[in-house]
Scaffold this motif. Structure first.
Motif, short mmCIF file in Angstrom:
data_model
loop_
_atom_site.label_atom_id
_atom_site.label_comp_id
_atom_site.label_asym_id
_atom_site.label_seq_id
_atom_site.Cartn_x
_atom_site.Cartn_y
_atom_site.Cartn_z
N GLY A 265 0.80 -1.22 0.00
CA GLY A 265 0.00 0.00 0.00
C GLY A 265 0.83 1.27 0.00
N ALA A 266 2.15 1.15 -0.19
CA ALA A 266 3.01 2.33 -0.19
C ALA A 266 2.82 3.13 -1.48
CB ALA A 266 4.47 1.93 -0.04
N ARG A 267 2.98 4.45 -1.37
CA ARG A 267 2.89 5.36 -2.51
C ARG A 267 4.19 6.15 -2.62
NH1 ARG A 267 -2.37 6.38 -4.05
NH2 ARG A 267 -1.37 7.32 -5.87
N ALA A 268 4.40 6.75 -3.80
CA ALA A 268 5.67 7.42 -4.08
C ALA A 268 5.76 8.81 -3.44
CB ALA A 268 5.87 7.54 -5.59
N SER A 269 6.90 9.05 -2.81
CA SER A 269 7.32 10.38 -2.37
C SER A 269 8.71 10.60 -2.96
CB SER A 269 7.33 10.46 -0.85
OG SER A 269 7.70 11.75 -0.42
N VAL A 270 9.19 11.82 -2.90
CA VAL A 270 10.46 12.13 -3.58
C VAL A 270 11.41 12.87 -2.65
CG1 VAL A 270 11.51 13.49 -5.43
CG2 VAL A 270 9.47 12.15 -5.90
N GLN A 271 12.68 12.50 -2.68
CA GLN A 271 13.73 13.25 -2.02
C GLN A 271 14.62 13.88 -3.08
OE1 GLN A 271 16.79 11.10 0.08
NE2 GLN A 271 17.56 12.92 1.11
N ASN A 272 14.71 15.20 -3.08
CA ASN A 272 15.51 15.92 -4.07
C ASN A 272 16.89 16.28 -3.51
OD1 ASN A 272 13.70 15.99 -6.25
ND2 ASN A 272 12.58 17.69 -5.32
N PHE A 273 17.86 16.29 -4.39
CA PHE A 273 19.22 16.73 -4.08
C PHE A 273 19.47 17.97 -4.93
CE2 PHE A 273 18.92 12.42 -2.96
CZ PHE A 273 19.96 12.04 -2.12
N ILE A 274 19.82 19.08 -4.30
CA ILE A 274 19.95 20.33 -5.04
C ILE A 274 21.35 20.93 -4.85
CG2 ILE A 274 17.49 20.80 -4.91
CD1 ILE A 274 18.08 22.87 -2.74
N LYS A 275 21.75 21.68 -5.87
CA LYS A 275 23.05 22.33 -5.90
C LYS A 275 22.83 23.83 -6.06
CE LYS A 275 26.05 20.26 -8.48
NZ LYS A 275 27.10 19.73 -7.57
N ILE A 276 23.41 24.61 -5.14
CA ILE A 276 23.25 26.06 -5.17
C ILE A 276 24.63 26.72 -5.28
CG2 ILE A 276 22.42 28.10 -3.92
CD1 ILE A 276 20.48 26.28 -2.42
N GLU A 277 24.78 27.61 -6.25
CA GLU A 277 26.02 28.38 -6.36
C GLU A 277 26.01 29.48 -5.32
OE1 GLU A 277 27.28 29.59 -10.26
OE2 GLU A 277 26.09 28.01 -11.20
N THR A 278 27.05 29.53 -4.49
CA THR A 278 27.06 30.48 -3.37
C THR A 278 27.07 31.93 -3.84
OG1 THR A 278 29.50 30.42 -3.21
CG2 THR A 278 28.25 28.80 -1.90
N LYS A 279 27.54 32.19 -5.04
CA LYS A 279 27.57 33.57 -5.55
C LYS A 279 26.17 34.13 -5.74
CE LYS A 279 27.78 32.25 -10.46
NZ LYS A 279 28.58 32.31 -11.71
N ASN A 280 25.17 33.25 -5.71
CA ASN A 280 23.78 33.70 -5.90
C ASN A 280 23.14 34.19 -4.61
OD1 ASN A 280 23.89 33.14 -8.61
ND2 ASN A 280 22.95 31.12 -8.42
N TYR A 281 23.96 34.45 -3.60
CA TYR A 281 23.41 34.97 -2.33
C TYR A 281 22.67 36.29 -2.56
CZ TYR A 281 27.36 38.23 -2.29
OH TYR A 281 28.26 39.23 -2.60
N SER A 282 23.12 37.05 -3.54
CA SER A 282 22.51 38.36 -3.78
C SER A 282 21.07 38.25 -4.28
CB SER A 282 23.33 39.16 -4.80
OG SER A 282 23.41 38.45 -6.03
N GLU A 283 20.69 37.06 -4.80
CA GLU A 283 19.32 36.86 -5.28
C GLU A 283 18.32 36.78 -4.12
OE1 GLU A 283 18.63 36.96 -8.41
OE2 GLU A 283 20.66 36.77 -9.24
N LEU A 284 18.81 36.70 -2.90
CA LEU A 284 17.93 36.54 -1.73
C LEU A 284 17.63 37.84 -1.03
CD1 LEU A 284 19.37 33.24 -0.23
CD2 LEU A 284 17.29 33.54 -1.57
N THR A 285 17.99 38.95 -1.62
CA THR A 285 17.66 40.24 -1.03
C THR A 285 16.19 40.56 -1.28
OG1 THR A 285 19.91 41.03 -1.40
CG2 THR A 285 18.23 42.70 -1.00
N ILE A 286 15.39 40.52 -0.22
CA ILE A 286 13.96 40.79 -0.37
C ILE A 286 13.54 41.89 0.60
CG2 ILE A 286 13.44 38.45 -1.12
CD1 ILE A 286 12.37 37.88 1.65
#
Length: 286
Positions: A265-286
């Motif tokens: 009775g199990a159903r699918a879930s997903v675990q993602n692995f992501i890669k972030i370039e640290t130089k993109n810190y400036s994109e988080l200015t909100i």
């Protein structure tokens, strides 16, 4: 992480605002990259339950800026499967979007949602009847040695050419340190060990970390009845996790393994692995 600390160059970080601790990142370093700790099954930024999205974004910006200024080009995160969250916690998805993160791996996990009625399919029901007729008895046990040496290690070695991720000494040590979170269940036929399962337990999830049966497991259905009894035992958890059914960094689905887990009775879930370039810190200015 201490029991295998010699295998990794630790780079775990604490993030503060003034003197107040806001977040923790268990991590290790390889070259100019940081990984949410490769000695852990799951990883990511650990934050307080009440954190606001703006504060989370600021914390992540500070983290990426620190890494960038210290010569780290990339942050690699093994995202926590959402079944382990105690509440809604999708902040990392928003941050990944803003920082142009790349999903480089996606593993399929098979999970029973205990808000629904547990209902194994006809094949599993036939196997459970067979196991009952073979007088298979399930016990919560501390006999890691026989399970590791007689069943688990030989099976992994013969079928896949690999060893268990944890050695016998390591799993026994972890079970001693975390007796409420790590438990072994073995299935016996007339006191002969036929199958075993090591469970990792959290507040929300009962997870099958290791499972294996003897060569005659199909004839005795020992593994089937072991799974069935454990699923029923942990019906109070939100989820019962069967672990991954994908291979080759998520690009190949092991169809036979997936079907066996789905048959409970199990159903699918997903675990993602992501890669972030640290130089993109400036994109988080909100």
């Amino acid at each position: 992480m201490e029991y295998h600390s010699d295998r990794f160059e630790d780079f775990s970080l604490l993030i503060f605002h003034d003197e107040k601790l806001l977040a923790v990142l268990p991590a290790n370093k390889k070259g100019n990259e940081i990984h949410s700790h490769q000695g852990l099954s799951y990883g990511g930024l650990v934050v307080k339950k009440s954190i606001r999205i703006k504060e989370y974004t600021q914390v992540f910006q500070a983290l990426l800026l620190f890494l960038c200024e210290n010569g780290i080009a990339t942050l690699n995160l093994k995202a926590l499967p959402k079944i382990y969250n105690r509440t809604i916690a999708d902040e990392i998805d928003y941050v990944a979007f803003l920082t142009k993160a790349q999903t480089y791996r996606s593993d399929v996990y098979l999970v029973i949602d205990n808000s629904e009625t547990y209902k194994p399919n006809r094949n599993r029901k036939r196997a459970l009847t067979l196991a009952e007729n073979r007088n298979i008895a399930v016990r919560e046990d501390e006999n890691y040695k026989d399970f590791w040496n007689q069943i688990l290690t030989p099976n992994l070695n013969n079928r896949f050419g690999v060893q268990p991720v944890h050695s016998l000494t390591e799993i026994e040590k972890l079970a001693t340190v975390f007796p409420k979170n790590i438990k072994l269940f073995n299935a016996y036929q007339d006191d002969e060990l036929k199958a075993g399962v090591v469970m990792f337990l959290t507040e929300t999830v009962a997870h099958f970390q290791y499972s294996s049966g003897s060569d005659d497991r199909t004839d005795t259905a020992a593994l089937d009845i072991l799974f069935d009894e454990i699923i029923r035992k942990y019906a109070d958890k939100k989820y019962v996790s069967f672990g991954s059914a994908s291979e080759e960094n998520g690009r190949v689905l092991n169809e036979g393994l997936a079907y066996w887990k789905e048959s409970f009775g199990a159903r699918a879930s997903v675990q993602n692995f992501i890669k972030i370039e640290t130089k993109n810190y400036s994109e988080l200015t909100i």
